[in-house]
Write an enzyme that holds these catalytic residues in place. Structure first.
Site, PDB file in Angstrom:
ATOM      1  N   ASN A   1     116.462  76.752  62.715  1.00 39.12           N
ATOM      2  CA  ASN A   1     116.318  78.115  63.220  1.00 39.12           C
ATOM      3  C   ASN A   1     114.816  78.381  63.322  1.00 39.12           C
ATOM      4  O   ASN A   1     114.166  78.727  62.329  1.00 39.12           O
ATOM      5  CB  ASN A   1     117.003  79.078  62.243  1.00 39.12           C
ATOM      6  CG  ASN A   1     116.928  80.513  62.700  1.00 39.12           C
ATOM      7  OD1 ASN A   1     116.254  80.827  63.677  1.00 39.12           O
ATOM      8  ND2 ASN A   1     117.598  81.391  61.973  1.00 39.12           N
TER       9      ASN A   1
ATOM     10  N   ARG B   1     119.545  77.170  66.552  1.00 32.36           N
ATOM     11  CA  ARG B   1     119.869  78.561  66.852  1.00 32.36           C
ATOM     12  C   ARG B   1     119.024  78.975  68.053  1.00 32.36           C
ATOM     13  O   ARG B   1     117.791  78.890  68.018  1.00 32.36           O
ATOM     14  CB  ARG B   1     119.526  79.443  65.657  1.00 32.36           C
ATOM     15  CG  ARG B   1     119.805  80.878  65.960  1.00 32.36           C
ATOM     16  CD  ARG B   1     119.458  81.752  64.810  1.00 32.36           C
ATOM     17  NE  ARG B   1     119.897  83.107  65.075  1.00 32.36           N
ATOM     18  CZ  ARG B   1     119.699  84.101  64.246  1.00 32.36           C
ATOM     19  NH1 ARG B   1     119.108  83.887  63.099  1.00 32.36           N
ATOM     20  NH2 ARG B   1     120.122  85.298  64.549  1.00 32.36           N
TER      21      ARG B   1
ATOM     22  N   HIS C   1     122.868  88.693  67.480  1.00 32.21           N
ATOM     23  CA  HIS C   1     123.438  88.461  66.138  1.00 32.21           C
ATOM     24  C   HIS C   1     124.821  87.832  66.213  1.00 32.21           C
ATOM     25  O   HIS C   1     125.625  87.949  65.282  1.00 32.21           O
ATOM     26  CB  HIS C   1     123.518  89.768  65.306  1.00 32.21           C
ATOM     27  CG  HIS C   1     122.182  90.308  64.904  1.00 32.21           C
ATOM     28  ND1 HIS C   1     121.872  91.646  64.970  1.00 32.21           N
ATOM     29  CD2 HIS C   1     121.077  89.684  64.445  1.00 32.21           C
ATOM     30  CE1 HIS C   1     120.621  91.820  64.565  1.00 32.21           C
ATOM     31  NE2 HIS C   1     120.121  90.642  64.246  1.00 32.21           N
TER      32      HIS C   1
ATOM     33  N   ARG D   1     111.419  97.721  64.630  1.00 32.16           N
ATOM     34  CA  ARG D   1     111.795  98.049  66.020  1.00 32.16           C
ATOM     35  C   ARG D   1     112.399  99.444  66.090  1.00 32.16           C
ATOM     36  O   ARG D   1     113.143  99.849  65.190  1.00 32.16           O
ATOM     37  CB  ARG D   1     112.815  97.033  66.551  1.00 32.16           C
ATOM     38  CG  ARG D   1     112.217  95.686  66.840  1.00 32.16           C
ATOM     39  CD  ARG D   1     113.276  94.671  67.213  1.00 32.16           C
ATOM     40  NE  ARG D   1     113.359  93.620  66.223  1.00 32.16           N
ATOM     41  CZ  ARG D   1     114.321  92.705  66.138  1.00 32.16           C
ATOM     42  NH1 ARG D   1     115.306  92.703  67.013  1.00 32.16           N
ATOM     43  NH2 ARG D   1     114.307  91.798  65.198  1.00 32.16           N
TER      44      ARG D   1
ATOM     45  N   GLU E   1     124.912  82.128  59.197  1.00 30.46           N
ATOM     46  CA  GLU E   1     124.776  81.651  60.577  1.00 30.46           C
ATOM     47  C   GLU E   1     124.636  80.133  60.620  1.00 30.46           C
ATOM     48  O   GLU E   1     125.112  79.483  61.550  1.00 30.46           O
ATOM     49  CB  GLU E   1     123.552  82.313  61.220  1.00 30.46           C
ATOM     50  CG  GLU E   1     123.777  83.802  61.437  1.00 30.46           C
ATOM     51  CD  GLU E   1     122.555  84.654  61.161  1.00 30.46           C
ATOM     52  OE1 GLU E   1     121.874  84.398  60.142  1.00 30.46           O
ATOM     53  OE2 GLU E   1     122.287  85.577  61.942  1.00 30.46           O
TER      54      GLU E   1
END
Ligand code: ADP
Length: 390
Positions: free
Chosen positions: A9, A84, A172, A232, A370
């Site tokens: 990742n 990923r 996600h 964000r 994940e």
């Protein structure tokens, strides 16, 4: 099939690597290099991975190579590397072998995720160089949301823009897929019902699932939309962005920096993007940042429940969702109207079950994973190739 499966990742500020056994089942070791591009990077290892040396001061791409080469010395034969990849656009709706054609198609998607996609693709390029014989597999954060109805993917923009790829992709997805896979273990048949999953971490989004498939999500064409996040802004009046550029003279890059890196919990509190720091602070601005984060989450739950036509379960995951009892309590506060009834002591105990016994809507806190989703998908493609070669 011999050799381990590596999961990579490669992000903008961190590089996470995990090694899985040849059967793809059990994670053997994991390493994270964090703080990339912010002074001295740090390395953390988990599992039976021997400590890694202090990372050298190198640009992110070279650090990726450094870490992978180090691991290649230790892990022996690598059969496949699962990557990923944040953006799979409209066409990558399932994990794929990253051959030259797939890489060229992904290069075309860089403008849709300029902050993430280049790092992901550099990870693939580095892994290909180090393990030329290994199968490279891409797993996409957008893929889980390709099941959204066409209408949910549409912006109210002229048709030709939609046709040109300006659509609500959602992100996600690897986290949501993991939760969708484990949901029956916790909910039984109700897992097929109307479920909202809240992935709340530095990045945050929610997904409305029916039959364990995505039918709506809060993130849009980019990972800037939807909920308030660590740094964000989340959804914002689009007119405000025009104002920043036209009336305040900000360049697009400055506006991007403001919305991606200087807003959210950090911007509202003026203190930190880290919720733990804000929870420990007595500053009213820290309180206001947490209150706004919760309000935005409540609004999203209301909106997604409307799309679902009701709510049968609410699941919290991600660093905040799984660990912050205080934020879960804020979000659930006053949501009885939709059947959300949090048991305060179960919530403080951390779950997985968080609702009162008499509650209509189960509430859960579950860890996400994940990497295991990527490891399994990579193994499945590896097994299919071995089968085809027979
Ligand atoms: P990322 O999106 O980068 O994967 P994570 O899912 O790890 O991020 O979430 C990071 C966030 O989780 C940070 O805001 C951090 O403060 C928060 N967090 C982690 N543990 C706790 C905790 N015990 N209490 C409150 N917040 C926590």
């Amino acid at each position: 099939m011999t050799g381990a499966v590596l999961v990579l990742n490669a992000g903008s500020s961190s590089l996470k690597v995990a090694v899985y056994g040849a059967d793809g089942g059990k994670r053997r070791a994991a390493a994270t290099v964090s703080g990339l591009g912010q002074g001295r990077p740090q390395v953390a290892v988990k599992g039976d991975c021997a400590p890694l040396p202090e990372p050298p001061r190198l640009p992110v791409t070279d650090l990726t190579v450094w870490l992978l080469e180090l691991l290649s010395l230790r892990t022996g034969s690598i059969a496949a590397v699962g990557h990923r990849i944040v953006h799979g656009g409209r066409h990558f709706d399932t994990p794929v072998v990253l051959d030259d054609a797939a890489m060229a198609a992904l290069e075309d998607l860089v403008p849709l995720a300029p902050l993430h996609e280049p790092h992901n693709l550099n990870g693939v390029i580095a892994a290909r160089e180090i393990w030329p014989g290994a199968m490279q597999v891409g797993c996409f954060d957008t893929a889980f949301h390709r099941t959204q109805p066409e209408l949910a993917q549409r912006f109210a923009l002229p048709r030709e823009m939609h046709d040109d790829g300006l659509v609500r992709y959602g992100f996600h997805g690897l986290s949501y897929q993991h939760i969708a896979e484990v949901l029956p273990d916790h909910l039984g048949a109700a897992a097929k019902g109307r479920v909202i999953v809240a992935h709340l971490g530095n990045g945050a989004s929610m997904c409305a699932m029916r039959n364990r498939r995505s039918i709506a999500t809060t993130m849009g064409m980019t990972a800037l939309d939807g909920l308030m996040m660590g740094t964000r802004s989340g959804a914002i009046d689009p007119g405000l962005v025009l104002h920043l550029i036209e009336a305040r003279g900000m360049s697009p890059a400055e506006a991007g920096d403001l919305l991606y890196h200087r807003s959210g919990l950090l911007g509202v509190s003026g203190i930190s993007a880290d919720l733990r720091v804000l929870e420990a602070s007595a500053d009213p601005a820290a309180e206001e940042a947490q209150a706004l984060f919760a309000l935005r989450a409540q609004q999203a739950i209301g909106g997604l429940a409307a799309v679902l036509g009701g709510l049968d379960a609410l699941v919290f995951t991600g660093g905040i969702g799984q660990n912050s009892a205080a934020m879960r309590a804020r979000i659930c506060d006053g949501m009885n109207w939709i059947g959300i009834d949090l048991d305060q002591s179960l919530n403080r105990a951390g779950g997985p079950v968080l609702h009162r016994q008499t509650a209509r809507v189960p509430i859960l806190a579950l860890p996400t994973d994940e990497e295991s989703v990527i490891a399994r998908a990579t193994n499945a493609l590896l097994a299919a190739r071995t089968e085809n070669a027979r």
